[in-house]
Design a protein around this motif. Structure first.
Motif, mmCIF file in Angstrom:
data_model
loop_
_atom_site.group_PDB
_atom_site.id
_atom_site.type_symbol
_atom_site.label_atom_id
_atom_site.label_comp_id
_atom_site.label_asym_id
_atom_site.label_seq_id
_atom_site.Cartn_x
_atom_site.Cartn_y
_atom_site.Cartn_z
ATOM 1 N N ILE A 180 16.645 20.018 -9.030
ATOM 2 C CA ILE A 180 17.099 18.897 -8.201
ATOM 3 C C ILE A 180 16.739 19.154 -6.740
ATOM 4 O O ILE A 180 16.300 18.247 -6.032
ATOM 5 N N ASP A 181 16.887 20.381 -6.291
ATOM 6 C CA ASP A 181 16.460 20.734 -4.934
ATOM 7 C C ASP A 181 14.972 20.452 -4.744
ATOM 8 O O ASP A 181 14.549 19.967 -3.689
ATOM 9 N N ALA A 182 14.167 20.745 -5.752
ATOM 10 C CA ALA A 182 12.732 20.485 -5.666
ATOM 11 C C ALA A 182 12.467 18.983 -5.514
ATOM 12 O O ALA A 182 11.604 18.570 -4.727
ATOM 13 N N MET A 183 13.233 18.159 -6.245
ATOM 14 C CA MET A 183 13.068 16.714 -6.125
ATOM 15 C C MET A 183 13.422 16.261 -4.709
ATOM 16 O O MET A 183 12.704 15.456 -4.107
ATOM 17 N N PHE A 184 14.519 16.755 -4.169
ATOM 18 C CA PHE A 184 14.902 16.379 -2.810
ATOM 19 C C PHE A 184 13.865 16.875 -1.794
ATOM 20 O O PHE A 184 13.602 16.194 -0.796
ATOM 21 N N GLY A 185 13.271 18.013 -2.053
ATOM 22 C CA GLY A 185 12.186 18.485 -1.192
ATOM 23 C C GLY A 185 11.005 17.526 -1.216
ATOM 24 O O GLY A 185 10.405 17.230 -0.177
ATOM 25 N N ALA A 186 10.684 17.007 -2.398
ATOM 26 C CA ALA A 186 9.598 16.024 -2.510
ATOM 27 C C ALA A 186 9.948 14.756 -1.741
ATOM 28 O O ALA A 186 9.083 14.140 -1.106
ATOM 29 N N MET A 187 11.208 14.366 -1.768
ATOM 30 C CA MET A 187 11.628 13.170 -1.028
ATOM 31 C C MET A 187 11.530 13.395 0.484
ATOM 32 O O MET A 187 11.120 12.505 1.227
ATOM 33 N N ARG A 188 11.881 14.608 0.936
ATOM 34 C CA ARG A 188 11.725 14.931 2.363
ATOM 35 C C ARG A 188 10.264 14.840 2.787
ATOM 36 O O ARG A 188 9.948 14.344 3.868
ATOM 37 N N GLU A 189 9.373 15.307 1.919
ATOM 38 C CA GLU A 189 7.940 15.202 2.220
ATOM 39 C C GLU A 189 7.518 13.739 2.340
ATOM 40 O O GLU A 189 6.729 13.388 3.222
ATOM 41 N N LEU A 190 8.039 12.885 1.473
ATOM 42 C CA LEU A 190 7.713 11.452 1.547
ATOM 43 C C LEU A 190 8.248 10.839 2.833
ATOM 44 O O LEU A 190 7.581 10.008 3.454
ATOM 45 N N ASP A 241 0.823 -1.211 0.000
ATOM 46 C CA ASP A 241 0.000 0.000 0.000
ATOM 47 C C ASP A 241 0.855 1.259 0.000
ATOM 48 O O ASP A 241 0.596 2.195 -0.756
ATOM 49 N N ALA A 242 1.866 1.279 0.850
ATOM 50 C CA ALA A 242 2.750 2.445 0.915
ATOM 51 C C ALA A 242 3.503 2.617 -0.399
ATOM 52 O O ALA A 242 3.674 3.735 -0.883
ATOM 53 N N ALA A 243 3.961 1.514 -0.986
ATOM 54 C CA ALA A 243 4.686 1.585 -2.253
ATOM 55 C C ALA A 243 3.819 2.210 -3.339
ATOM 56 O O ALA A 243 4.269 3.091 -4.083
ATOM 57 N N ALA A 244 2.561 1.786 -3.429
ATOM 58 C CA ALA A 244 1.660 2.331 -4.437
ATOM 59 C C ALA A 244 1.431 3.826 -4.214
ATOM 60 O O ALA A 244 1.438 4.617 -5.168
ATOM 61 N N THR A 245 1.266 4.227 -2.968
ATOM 62 C CA THR A 245 1.038 5.634 -2.654
ATOM 63 C C THR A 245 2.284 6.471 -2.939
ATOM 64 O O THR A 245 2.191 7.563 -3.510
ATOM 65 N N VAL A 246 3.447 5.955 -2.556
ATOM 66 C CA VAL A 246 4.701 6.670 -2.839
ATOM 67 C C VAL A 246 4.858 6.870 -4.340
ATOM 68 O O VAL A 246 5.184 7.974 -4.806
ATOM 69 N N LEU A 247 4.633 5.832 -5.121
ATOM 70 C CA LEU A 247 4.785 5.958 -6.571
ATOM 71 C C LEU A 247 3.793 6.960 -7.159
ATOM 72 O O LEU A 247 4.149 7.720 -8.059
ATOM 73 N N ARG A 248 2.578 6.984 -6.654
ATOM 74 C CA ARG A 248 1.608 7.985 -7.131
ATOM 75 C C ARG A 248 2.097 9.402 -6.824
ATOM 76 O O ARG A 248 2.001 10.300 -7.658
ATOM 77 N N ARG A 249 2.638 9.589 -5.635
ATOM 78 C CA ARG A 249 3.130 10.930 -5.268
ATOM 79 C C ARG A 249 4.360 11.316 -6.098
ATOM 80 O O ARG A 249 4.494 12.463 -6.514
ATOM 81 N N VAL A 250 5.241 10.356 -6.324
ATOM 82 C CA VAL A 250 6.416 10.638 -7.161
ATOM 83 C C VAL A 250 5.964 10.956 -8.584
ATOM 84 O O VAL A 250 6.479 11.891 -9.211
ATOM 85 N N ASP A 251 5.000 10.206 -9.094
ATOM 86 C CA ASP A 251 4.472 10.504 -10.423
ATOM 87 C C ASP A 251 3.916 11.925 -10.483
ATOM 88 O O ASP A 251 4.136 12.640 -11.467
ATOM 89 N N GLY A 252 3.213 12.334 -9.440
ATOM 90 C CA GLY A 252 2.683 13.695 -9.398
ATOM 91 C C GLY A 252 3.795 14.728 -9.472
ATOM 92 O O GLY A 252 3.659 15.752 -10.153
ATOM 93 N N VAL A 262 11.173 18.223 -17.535
ATOM 94 C CA VAL A 262 12.273 17.260 -17.458
ATOM 95 C C VAL A 262 11.707 15.899 -17.860
ATOM 96 O O VAL A 262 10.773 15.397 -17.217
ATOM 97 N N LEU A 263 12.239 15.315 -18.937
ATOM 98 C CA LEU A 263 11.817 13.982 -19.354
ATOM 99 C C LEU A 263 12.368 12.993 -18.337
ATOM 100 O O LEU A 263 13.589 12.836 -18.203
ATOM 101 N N SER A 264 11.478 12.361 -17.594
ATOM 102 C CA SER A 264 11.907 11.563 -16.446
ATOM 103 C C SER A 264 11.014 10.350 -16.242
ATOM 104 O O SER A 264 9.918 10.262 -16.792
ATOM 105 N N GLY A 265 11.509 9.440 -15.429
ATOM 106 C CA GLY A 265 10.759 8.251 -15.059
ATOM 107 C C GLY A 265 11.207 7.798 -13.686
ATOM 108 O O GLY A 265 12.153 8.334 -13.108
ATOM 109 N N ARG A 266 10.526 6.761 -13.193
ATOM 110 C CA ARG A 266 10.870 6.262 -11.869
ATOM 111 C C ARG A 266 10.630 4.765 -11.805
ATOM 112 O O ARG A 266 9.918 4.185 -12.639
#
Length: 161
Positions: free
Chosen positions: A77-87, A27-38, A50-54
């Motif tokens: 890149i800072d924005a990506m790390f900020g998203a990771m901190r939120e996760l 469940d957490a994995a699915a939610t994390v991936l949805r948030r990363v996709d967002g 940025v052409l990207s994937g995960r």
């Protein structure tokens, strides 16, 4: 949209590997991936998508890749790390702690340990994960997962011995 399936990106795509502890349940994995996709759907550098994937591997590694010809800036890149901190906060996990090392235990499961404890649980034959790999091709080829003796982890074994 800038996000694509990671399989469509080239081997030269830049990557960031985020080791996750504890491992995510389904469940957490699915939610994390949805948030990363967002995040990836909106990820830009200087207003250019940025052409990207995960990909999530072993429920313990979030791999974010950006195509090599996509511009990434310090701010993006800072924005990506900020998203990771939120996760991290949302799921009570560690993703940005560089003091953790990942390896396969005797049963083949992903395990994590601090740098100072590594020499107590590992030897030259221990399979380790190089979360500092920089190219998607390193993950695809399996080069990021290898014997400690063949990785920078070997220096930690010598120091610990």
């Amino acid at each position: 949209m800038p996000r694509t399936d990671i399989d469509r990106l080239s081997d030269d795509a830049a990557i960031w590997i985020f080791g996750i502890t504890p491992s995510l349940n389904d469940d957490a994995a699915a939610t994390v991936l949805r948030r990363v996709d967002g995040f990836l759907d909106q990820w830009t550098a200087h207003r250019v998508p940025v052409l990207s994937g995960r990909e999530l591997r072993d429920r313990s590694f979030l791999i974010v890749a950006a195509e090599k010809n996509s511009e990434t800036s310090g701010c993006s890149i800072d924005a990506m790390f900020g998203a990771m901190r939120e996760l991290e906060r949302a799921f009570g996990v560690k993703m940005l702690d560089a003091g953790r090392l990942f390896y396969r235990d005797k049963d083949g499961n992903v395990a994590t340990v601090s740098r100072s404890e590594f020499g107590n649980v590992a030897n030259e034959e221990t399979i380790v994960f190089d979360t500092t790999a920089q190219r998607l091709g390193d993950v695809r080829s399996g080069a990021w997962e290898r014997r400690a003796a063949d990785s920078w982890h070997a220096a930690l074994l010598r120091r610990s011995a």
